[in-house]
Motif scaffolding. Sequence first.
Motif, short mmCIF file in Angstrom:
data_model
loop_
_atom_site.label_atom_id
_atom_site.label_comp_id
_atom_site.label_asym_id
_atom_site.label_seq_id
_atom_site.Cartn_x
_atom_site.Cartn_y
_atom_site.Cartn_z
N MET A 1 0.85 -1.19 0.00
CA MET A 1 0.00 0.00 0.00
C MET A 1 0.88 1.24 0.00
SD MET A 1 -2.61 1.94 0.08
CE MET A 1 -4.13 1.07 0.24
N ILE A 2 0.50 2.19 -0.83
CA ILE A 2 1.20 3.46 -0.92
C ILE A 2 0.37 4.50 -0.19
CG2 ILE A 2 1.98 5.28 -2.49
CD1 ILE A 2 2.41 3.01 -4.57
N THR A 3 1.03 5.29 0.65
CA THR A 3 0.36 6.35 1.38
C THR A 3 1.01 7.68 1.03
OG1 THR A 3 -0.10 4.83 3.21
CG2 THR A 3 -0.33 7.18 3.66
N VAL A 4 0.17 8.65 0.67
CA VAL A 4 0.64 10.00 0.37
C VAL A 4 0.18 10.90 1.51
CG1 VAL A 4 0.53 11.96 -1.22
CG2 VAL A 4 0.50 9.62 -2.11
N TYR A 5 1.13 11.43 2.26
CA TYR A 5 0.85 12.41 3.32
C TYR A 5 0.95 13.77 2.68
CZ TYR A 5 1.57 8.47 6.45
OH TYR A 5 1.46 7.26 7.08
N SER A 6 -0.13 14.54 2.76
CA SER A 6 -0.17 15.83 2.06
C SER A 6 -0.78 16.90 2.94
CB SER A 6 -0.97 15.69 0.77
OG SER A 6 -2.33 15.40 1.07
N LYS A 7 -0.79 18.12 2.42
CA LYS A 7 -1.43 19.24 3.11
C LYS A 7 -2.16 20.08 2.07
CE LYS A 7 2.56 22.33 2.93
NZ LYS A 7 3.49 23.14 3.69
N PRO A 8 -3.14 20.87 2.49
CA PRO A 8 -3.88 21.70 1.55
C PRO A 8 -2.99 22.76 0.89
CG PRO A 8 -5.00 21.58 3.68
CD PRO A 8 -3.64 20.98 3.86
N ASN A 9 -3.37 23.16 -0.30
CA ASN A 9 -2.69 24.23 -1.04
C ASN A 9 -1.21 23.95 -1.26
OD1 ASN A 9 -5.10 25.79 -1.15
ND2 ASN A 9 -4.74 26.39 0.97
N CYS A 10 -0.89 22.69 -1.51
CA CYS A 10 0.50 22.27 -1.72
C CYS A 10 0.65 21.81 -3.18
CB CYS A 10 0.83 21.14 -0.75
SG CYS A 10 2.38 20.27 -1.09
N MET A 11 1.33 22.61 -3.98
CA MET A 11 1.48 22.29 -5.40
C MET A 11 2.21 20.97 -5.61
SD MET A 11 0.73 22.99 -8.48
CE MET A 11 0.06 24.61 -8.34
N GLN A 12 3.27 20.73 -4.84
CA GLN A 12 4.01 19.48 -5.00
C GLN A 12 3.15 18.27 -4.61
OE1 GLN A 12 8.19 19.23 -3.95
NE2 GLN A 12 8.21 21.43 -3.56
N CYS A 13 2.28 18.46 -3.62
CA CYS A 13 1.36 17.38 -3.23
C CYS A 13 0.43 17.06 -4.39
CB CYS A 13 0.54 17.79 -2.00
SG CYS A 13 1.52 18.14 -0.53
N GLU A 14 -0.16 18.10 -4.98
CA GLU A 14 -1.09 17.89 -6.10
C GLU A 14 -0.40 17.24 -7.29
OE1 GLU A 14 -4.37 18.20 -5.87
OE2 GLU A 14 -4.00 18.78 -3.79
N GLY A 24 -1.77 5.15 -12.95
CA GLY A 24 -2.61 4.05 -12.48
C GLY A 24 -2.12 3.40 -11.20
N ILE A 25 -1.37 4.16 -10.41
CA ILE A 25 -0.82 3.65 -9.15
C ILE A 25 -1.78 4.03 -8.03
CG2 ILE A 25 1.12 3.74 -7.55
CD1 ILE A 25 2.89 4.55 -9.98
N GLU A 26 -2.33 3.02 -7.36
CA GLU A 26 -3.28 3.28 -6.28
C GLU A 26 -2.56 3.75 -5.03
OE1 GLU A 26 -6.13 0.21 -5.53
OE2 GLU A 26 -6.30 -0.27 -7.66
N PHE A 27 -3.21 4.65 -4.30
CA PHE A 27 -2.63 5.17 -3.06
C PHE A 27 -3.74 5.64 -2.14
CE2 PHE A 27 -3.01 8.73 -5.97
CZ PHE A 27 -3.48 9.76 -5.18
N LYS A 28 -3.37 5.77 -0.88
CA LYS A 28 -4.26 6.33 0.13
C LYS A 28 -3.68 7.69 0.49
CE LYS A 28 -3.90 4.99 4.45
NZ LYS A 28 -3.99 4.25 5.72
N GLU A 29 -4.54 8.70 0.61
CA GLU A 29 -4.07 10.04 0.97
C GLU A 29 -4.44 10.35 2.41
OE1 GLU A 29 -4.56 14.72 -0.31
OE2 GLU A 29 -5.78 13.22 -1.30
N ILE A 30 -3.49 10.94 3.13
CA ILE A 30 -3.74 11.42 4.49
C ILE A 30 -3.35 12.89 4.55
CG2 ILE A 30 -3.09 11.24 6.92
CD1 ILE A 30 -2.64 8.25 6.46
N ASN A 31 -4.32 13.73 4.90
CA ASN A 31 -4.10 15.16 5.06
C ASN A 31 -3.54 15.36 6.47
OD1 ASN A 31 -4.39 17.91 5.73
ND2 ASN A 31 -6.16 18.14 4.40
N VAL A 32 -2.29 15.82 6.57
CA VAL A 32 -1.65 15.94 7.88
C VAL A 32 -2.25 17.07 8.72
CG1 VAL A 32 0.52 14.90 7.14
CG2 VAL A 32 0.25 17.38 7.01
N PHE A 33 -3.01 17.97 8.10
CA PHE A 33 -3.70 19.00 8.88
C PHE A 33 -4.92 18.44 9.58
CE2 PHE A 33 -2.20 23.22 6.75
CZ PHE A 33 -0.89 22.89 7.03
N GLU A 34 -5.42 17.31 9.09
CA GLU A 34 -6.60 16.66 9.68
C GLU A 34 -6.22 15.47 10.55
OE1 GLU A 34 -9.05 15.67 6.36
OE2 GLU A 34 -9.48 17.77 5.90
#
Length: 77
Positions: A1-14, A24-34
């Motif tokens: 499983m791939i996990t992407v830890y991101s934050k809002p308004n982050c161009m590199q995250c997007e 076509g690579i599946e991932f789960k996203e976690i917003n670190v602000f939440e």
Amino acid sequence: MITVYSKPNCMQCEMSKRYLKDKGIEFKEINVFEDADSLEMLRSAGLTQMPVVMAEGHDPITGFRPNMLAKLGESDD
């Protein structure tokens, strides 16, 4: 499983999420602000640049690194 830890308004995250979706690579996203626990876990590991992409068997990838993200697709079954 791939996990992407991101934050809002982050161009590199997007850009990282778009790259994974386009390949076509599946991932789960976690917003670190939440998710304060995830943010603390990343900080404890010395990972402060977003996004942080984690996958089993790979070192964490920080920032938008298409060359490193491509390797995740290669190892995907």
